[in-house]
Design a protein around this motif. Sequence first.
Motif, PDB file in Angstrom:
ATOM      1  N   ILE A   3       0.838  -1.256  -0.046  1.00 41.54           N
ATOM      2  CA  ILE A   3       0.125   0.078  -0.164  1.00 41.54           C
ATOM      3  C   ILE A   3       0.928   1.221   0.063  1.00 41.54           C
ATOM      4  CG2 ILE A   3      -1.814   1.322   1.317  1.00 41.54           C
ATOM      5  CD1 ILE A   3      -3.017  -1.198   2.215  1.00 41.54           C
ATOM      6  N   ALA A   4       2.015   1.194   0.617  1.00 41.68           N
ATOM      7  CA  ALA A   4       2.874   2.378   0.835  1.00 41.68           C
ATOM      8  C   ALA A   4       3.630   2.621  -0.592  1.00 41.68           C
ATOM      9  CB  ALA A   4       3.896   2.214   1.746  1.00 41.68           C
ATOM     10  N   ALA A   5       3.625   1.577  -1.281  1.00 36.97           N
ATOM     11  CA  ALA A   5       4.198   1.571  -2.585  1.00 36.97           C
ATOM     12  C   ALA A   5       3.448   2.270  -3.624  1.00 36.97           C
ATOM     13  CB  ALA A   5       4.796   0.288  -3.150  1.00 36.97           C
ATOM     14  N   GLU A   6       2.206   1.670  -3.366  1.00 32.05           N
ATOM     15  CA  GLU A   6       1.082   2.490  -4.263  1.00 32.05           C
ATOM     16  C   GLU A   6       0.850   3.964  -3.841  1.00 32.05           C
ATOM     17  OE1 GLU A   6      -1.838   2.538  -7.326  1.00 32.05           O
ATOM     18  OE2 GLU A   6      -0.411   1.082  -6.518  1.00 32.05           O
ATOM     19  N   ILE A   7       0.723   4.260  -2.625  1.00 28.36           N
ATOM     20  CA  ILE A   7       0.866   5.703  -2.306  1.00 28.36           C
ATOM     21  C   ILE A   7       1.748   6.523  -3.041  1.00 28.36           C
ATOM     22  CG2 ILE A   7       0.816   7.187  -0.362  1.00 28.36           C
ATOM     23  CD1 ILE A   7      -0.745   5.166   1.154  1.00 28.36           C
ATOM     24  N   ILE A   8       3.194   6.005  -2.703  1.00 28.67           N
ATOM     25  CA  ILE A   8       4.128   6.828  -3.453  1.00 28.67           C
ATOM     26  C   ILE A   8       4.131   6.824  -4.723  1.00 28.67           C
ATOM     27  CG2 ILE A   8       6.787   6.654  -3.654  1.00 28.67           C
ATOM     28  CD1 ILE A   8       6.647   4.934  -0.859  1.00 28.67           C
ATOM     29  N   THR A   9       3.931   5.812  -5.332  1.00 30.06           N
ATOM     30  CA  THR A   9       3.345   5.918  -7.020  1.00 30.06           C
ATOM     31  C   THR A   9       2.553   6.990  -7.360  1.00 30.06           C
ATOM     32  OG1 THR A   9       4.251   3.521  -7.258  1.00 30.06           O
ATOM     33  CG2 THR A   9       3.098   4.587  -9.062  1.00 30.06           C
ATOM     34  N   ARG A  10       1.290   6.823  -6.663  1.00 30.66           N
ATOM     35  CA  ARG A  10       0.418   7.720  -7.163  1.00 30.66           C
ATOM     36  C   ARG A  10       0.716   9.195  -6.858  1.00 30.66           C
ATOM     37  NH1 ARG A  10      -5.441   5.140  -6.630  1.00 30.66           N
ATOM     38  NH2 ARG A  10      -4.942   3.256  -7.619  1.00 30.66           N
ATOM     39  N   ALA A  11       1.371   9.494  -5.440  1.00 29.65           N
ATOM     40  CA  ALA A  11       1.627  10.705  -5.140  1.00 29.65           C
ATOM     41  C   ALA A  11       2.638  11.204  -6.215  1.00 29.65           C
ATOM     42  CB  ALA A  11       2.372  10.700  -3.928  1.00 29.65           C
ATOM     43  N   ASP A  12       3.721  10.599  -6.669  1.00 28.81           N
ATOM     44  CA  ASP A  12       4.746  11.053  -7.521  1.00 28.81           C
ATOM     45  C   ASP A  12       4.072  11.356  -9.025  1.00 28.81           C
ATOM     46  OD1 ASP A  12       6.792  10.685  -5.931  1.00 28.81           O
ATOM     47  OD2 ASP A  12       7.488   8.510  -6.705  1.00 28.81           O
ATOM     48  N   ALA A  13       3.019  10.614  -9.329  1.00 29.18           N
ATOM     49  CA  ALA A  13       2.370  10.975 -10.653  1.00 29.18           C
ATOM     50  C   ALA A  13       1.593  12.329 -10.589  1.00 29.18           C
ATOM     51  CB  ALA A  13       1.312   9.567 -10.898  1.00 29.18           C
ATOM     52  N   ILE A  14       1.133  12.488  -9.359  1.00 26.94           N
ATOM     53  CA  ILE A  14       0.079  13.624  -8.935  1.00 26.94           C
ATOM     54  C   ILE A  14       1.151  14.786  -9.173  1.00 26.94           C
ATOM     55  CG2 ILE A  14      -1.128  15.142  -7.320  1.00 26.94           C
ATOM     56  CD1 ILE A  14      -2.044  12.397  -6.344  1.00 26.94           C
ATOM     57  N   ASP A  15       2.297  14.582  -8.601  1.00 21.37           N
ATOM     58  CA  ASP A  15       3.333  15.616  -8.542  1.00 21.37           C
ATOM     59  C   ASP A  15       3.899  16.038  -9.987  1.00 21.37           C
ATOM     60  OD1 ASP A  15       3.147  15.866  -5.770  1.00 21.37           O
ATOM     61  OD2 ASP A  15       5.061  14.888  -5.278  1.00 21.37           O
ATOM     62  N   ARG A  16       4.063  15.064 -10.668  1.00 21.17           N
ATOM     63  CA  ARG A  16       4.429  14.918 -11.962  1.00 21.17           C
ATOM     64  C   ARG A  16       3.437  15.927 -12.866  1.00 21.17           C
ATOM     65  NH1 ARG A  16       6.203   9.922 -11.259  1.00 21.17           N
ATOM     66  NH2 ARG A  16       4.501   9.089 -12.680  1.00 21.17           N
ATOM     67  N   SER A  17       2.279  15.572 -12.702  1.00 15.23           N
ATOM     68  CA  SER A  17       1.199  16.103 -13.369  1.00 15.23           C
ATOM     69  C   SER A  17       1.021  17.516 -13.155  1.00 15.23           C
ATOM     70  CB  SER A  17      -0.210  15.257 -13.031  1.00 15.23           C
ATOM     71  OG  SER A  17      -1.370  15.864 -13.719  1.00 15.23           O
ATOM     72  N   ALA A  18       1.415  17.860 -12.055  1.00 16.60           N
ATOM     73  CA  ALA A  18       1.030  19.545 -11.495  1.00 16.60           C
ATOM     74  C   ALA A  18       2.248  20.169 -12.075  1.00 16.60           C
ATOM     75  CB  ALA A  18       1.012  19.297  -9.784  1.00 16.60           C
ATOM     76  N   LYS A  19       3.351  19.376 -12.078  1.00 17.15           N
ATOM     77  CA  LYS A  19       4.452  20.224 -12.370  1.00 17.15           C
ATOM     78  C   LYS A  19       4.341  20.486 -14.244  1.00 17.15           C
ATOM     79  CE  LYS A  19       7.944  18.954  -9.342  1.00 17.15           C
ATOM     80  NZ  LYS A  19       9.222  18.051  -8.898  1.00 17.15           N
ATOM     81  N   GLU A  20       3.807  19.438 -14.819  1.00 19.84           N
ATOM     82  CA  GLU A  20       3.711  19.526 -16.291  1.00 19.84           C
ATOM     83  C   GLU A  20       2.571  20.739 -16.572  1.00 19.84           C
ATOM     84  OE1 GLU A  20       2.498  15.790 -17.703  1.00 19.84           O
ATOM     85  OE2 GLU A  20       4.363  14.758 -17.091  1.00 19.84           O
ATOM     86  N   ARG A  21       1.720  20.846 -15.725  1.00 19.79           N
ATOM     87  CA  ARG A  21       0.706  21.806 -15.788  1.00 19.79           C
ATOM     88  C   ARG A  21       1.074  23.124 -15.258  1.00 19.79           C
ATOM     89  NH1 ARG A  21      -4.409  18.210 -13.874  1.00 19.79           N
ATOM     90  NH2 ARG A  21      -4.543  16.957 -15.986  1.00 19.79           N
ATOM     91  N   GLY A  22       2.413  23.206 -14.669  1.00 20.48           N
ATOM     92  CA  GLY A  22       2.898  24.618 -14.265  1.00 20.48           C
ATOM     93  C   GLY A  22       2.034  24.952 -12.779  1.00 20.48           C
ATOM     94  N   ARG A  23       1.708  24.000 -12.265  1.00 20.17           N
ATOM     95  CA  ARG A  23       1.137  24.049 -10.959  1.00 20.17           C
ATOM     96  C   ARG A  23       1.860  23.233  -9.798  1.00 20.17           C
ATOM     97  NH1 ARG A  23      -4.640  21.947 -12.444  1.00 20.17           N
ATOM     98  NH2 ARG A  23      -5.066  23.495 -14.326  1.00 20.17           N
ATOM     99  N   ASP A  24       1.634  23.883  -8.534  1.00 21.10           N
ATOM    100  CA  ASP A  24       2.312  23.242  -7.548  1.00 21.10           C
ATOM    101  C   ASP A  24       1.775  23.111  -6.207  1.00 21.10           C
ATOM    102  OD1 ASP A  24       4.310  21.755  -6.040  1.00 21.10           O
ATOM    103  OD2 ASP A  24       5.447  23.237  -5.939  1.00 21.10           O
TER     104      ASP A  24
END
Length: 112
Positions: free
Chosen positions: A91-112
């Motif tokens: 579950i921790a690995a899944e949380i880390i993976t999803r949080a990283d995806a959210i962070d990457r998506s926010a960076k691509e959109r220029g948001r933080d």
Amino acid sequence: MTNYPSVTQDKYIIRMPDGLRDRIREKAEANRRSMNAEIVALLEEHYPPKTPETVQEPGARILLWLAKRIRRQEPKPGSTRDRRAQMYESIAAEIITRADAIDRSAKERGRD
């Protein structure tokens, strides 16, 4: 490596360059383990699991901390405690993976 039935473990087929399989077999024999165990040991060495100290996501840190506490008592492979620690790590690995995806998506959109 855990001693679970192979049907419950992840599988991945790889293609190896000529001669690599023989080198792995020789090293496995020298270490008195199967080729699979040798490959897993090498991968574990090069790709260690995340630890609570290296994870930023609070929920994942807590789950990894719980798993680490369980594993300190060296539960038998396949026992309820071992499976619970494995669940927390998963579950921790899944949380880390999803949080990283959210962070990457926010960076691509220029948001933080």
